[in-house]
Design an enzyme around this catalytic site. Structure first.
Site, short mmCIF file in Angstrom:
data_model
loop_
_atom_site.label_atom_id
_atom_site.label_comp_id
_atom_site.label_asym_id
_atom_site.label_seq_id
_atom_site.Cartn_x
_atom_site.Cartn_y
_atom_site.Cartn_z
N LEU A 276 0.34 -1.23 0.10
CA LEU A 276 -0.02 -0.20 0.25
C LEU A 276 0.94 1.32 -0.11
O LEU A 276 0.44 2.35 -0.58
CB LEU A 276 -0.94 -0.09 1.38
CG LEU A 276 -1.87 -1.04 1.10
CD1 LEU A 276 -2.81 -1.23 2.69
CD2 LEU A 276 -3.22 -1.30 0.70
N GLU B 186 3.89 7.91 -2.22
CA GLU B 186 3.03 9.44 -2.35
C GLU B 186 2.23 9.66 -2.72
O GLU B 186 2.30 8.26 -4.21
CB GLU B 186 4.55 9.36 -3.05
CG GLU B 186 5.88 9.77 -1.82
CD GLU B 186 5.50 10.68 -0.90
OE1 GLU B 186 5.04 11.33 -0.61
OE2 GLU B 186 6.54 10.87 0.28
N THR B 187 0.97 9.92 -2.43
CA THR B 187 -0.20 10.03 -2.81
C THR B 187 -0.47 11.64 -2.86
O THR B 187 0.26 12.06 -1.98
CB THR B 187 -1.42 9.80 -2.13
OG1 THR B 187 -1.29 10.37 -1.04
CG2 THR B 187 -1.27 8.14 -2.28
N TYR C 270 1.54 11.31 -10.91
CA TYR C 270 1.36 10.78 -9.61
C TYR C 270 0.19 9.41 -11.00
O TYR C 270 1.11 8.09 -10.19
CB TYR C 270 -0.11 10.74 -8.99
CG TYR C 270 -0.58 9.76 -7.95
CD1 TYR C 270 -0.30 9.17 -6.95
CD2 TYR C 270 -1.56 9.70 -8.16
CE1 TYR C 270 -0.50 8.33 -6.18
CE2 TYR C 270 -2.71 8.77 -7.65
CZ TYR C 270 -2.06 7.70 -6.56
OH TYR C 270 -3.28 6.47 -5.80
#
Length: 355
Positions: A75, A78-79, A162
């Site tokens: 999981l 970097e979002t 992203y």
């Protein structure tokens, strides 16, 4: 099973860990515990129902001395679409290199890996050549019947760094694990629910709306409010991950790719209304600001036909109920002031990333 969850002390990881632990699995988190993600580092550490290793997934040395686990759920990432546009090296380091190292570790352990990618790999939502009726909760074509939900076989066309980093990470994973260990790639839409960060202005619109509601401000929607999104409750995401751990594809199969969403479109204006309705004793208005940030899209929704055919669990939460759950849980918790989102927008504007 002994399951390693990278990013396990984060929002999705905590929900997944509790679900897995309740089902008898032993869970370990590998997490950097960065303040941008963890407002209460000590609290998040104490709340994790298993061991926690503070380490960086993008450092090869972080993986060297880990005890062998039976499975990896990757999981850690970097979002934040907007921030990725000017923190490109950091996003690619964690999201691409970190995923490659997780995949290599899975192979060295002979362990399956479930990777949480993103709907951002699809980029802007597509249009149908002619109107088609919607299949409720499966294939939502919008009010005019021409919006096409994203399908797992769609070509990648990310509009943000992203999204690019998640697309590159999928390719890196496949290159490492194919024919060696079972693997699954999940592409969630907008994940929401209790425990989501309230202090990070790069993680989504709901935390901003809650901050505005608490300060008695009007809810500011960028654009005209007709943009659509697919909001999925974190519990539905956790259930889908666990189902895949229990129902893995074969070693020689391509990575199983599944969308993760509700299959239902919600306009940003409706999101704002759901937040207002869920807030206790608050009356406010919705205002629109003619701003578009780099990487923003107009429409997004998951096509869940493949999920249904696979036999994976379909979502249980509606978007309205999921938003209400988030607002109720967040109402008495400390979060960032509205000014944090203004500061983030000013940062983007100063870098030429708004129009």
């Amino acid at each position: 099973m002994k399951i390693l969850i990278t990013g396990g002390a984060g929002f999705i990881g905590r929900h997944l860990a509790r679900l897995l632990a309740a089902s008898g699995h032993a869970v370990t988190a590998m997490d950097t515990m960065l303040p941008q993600v963890h407002q209460d580092v000590d609290g998040d550490r104490a709340a994790f129902p298993g061991g926690l290793i503070e380490a960086d997934v993008a450092e090869s040395g972080s993986w060297d001395d880990l005890p062998v686990h039976d499975a990896i759920v990757h999981l850690a990432a970097e979002t934040g679409t907007a921030q990725s546009m000017y923190e490109q090296d950091r996003y690619r380091r964690v999201n691409v290199r970190g995923t490659k190292l997780a995949a290599e570790t899975a192979v060295s352990w002979g362990a399956p890996i479930v990777f949480l990618s993103s709907r951002a790999v699809y980029g802007e939502g597509r249009r149908l050549d002619f109107p088609r009726p919607s299949l409720p909760g499966i294939f939502d074509t919008g009010p005019d019947g021409t919006l096409r939900p994203s399908h797992e076989e769609d070509a990648h066309a990310p509009l943000s760094v992203y999204g690019e980093s998640k697309s590159e990470a999928e390719n890196a994973l496949r290159g490492v694990v194919l024919g060696r260990v079972p693997s699954v790639v999940l592409r969630p839409q907008n994940v929401i629910g209790p425990g989501q960060a309230l202090h990070n202005p790069y993680t989504g619109v709901l935390a901003a709306f809650v901050a505005m509601l608490k300060e008695g401000a009007d809810l500011t929607v960028y654009g005209d409010g007709t943009q659509t999104r697919d909001f999925v409750h974190v519990e539905d995401v956790a259930r889908l991950i666990m189902w895949n751990l229990d129902n893995l594809p074969g070693v020689l199969e391509d990575p199983r790719v599944l969308n993760c969403g509700t299959g239902v479109r919600t306009t940003l204006d409706d999101v704002a209304r759901y937040c207002i309705d869920a807030a206790p004793g608050v009356e406010t208005e919705i205002k629109h600001v003619d701003i578009k940030r780099a990487g923003d899209i107009d429409h997004a929704c998951a096509d869940l036909r493949h999920v249904l055919r696979t036999g994976a669990p379909m979502p249980m939460w509606t978007t309205e109920d999921a938003i209400a759950d988030f607002v109720r849980d967040s109402w008495d918790k400390q979060g960032a002031a509205v000014s944090a989102w203004s500061t983030a927008l000013s940062e983007l504007t100063s870098r030429g990333l708004t129009e």
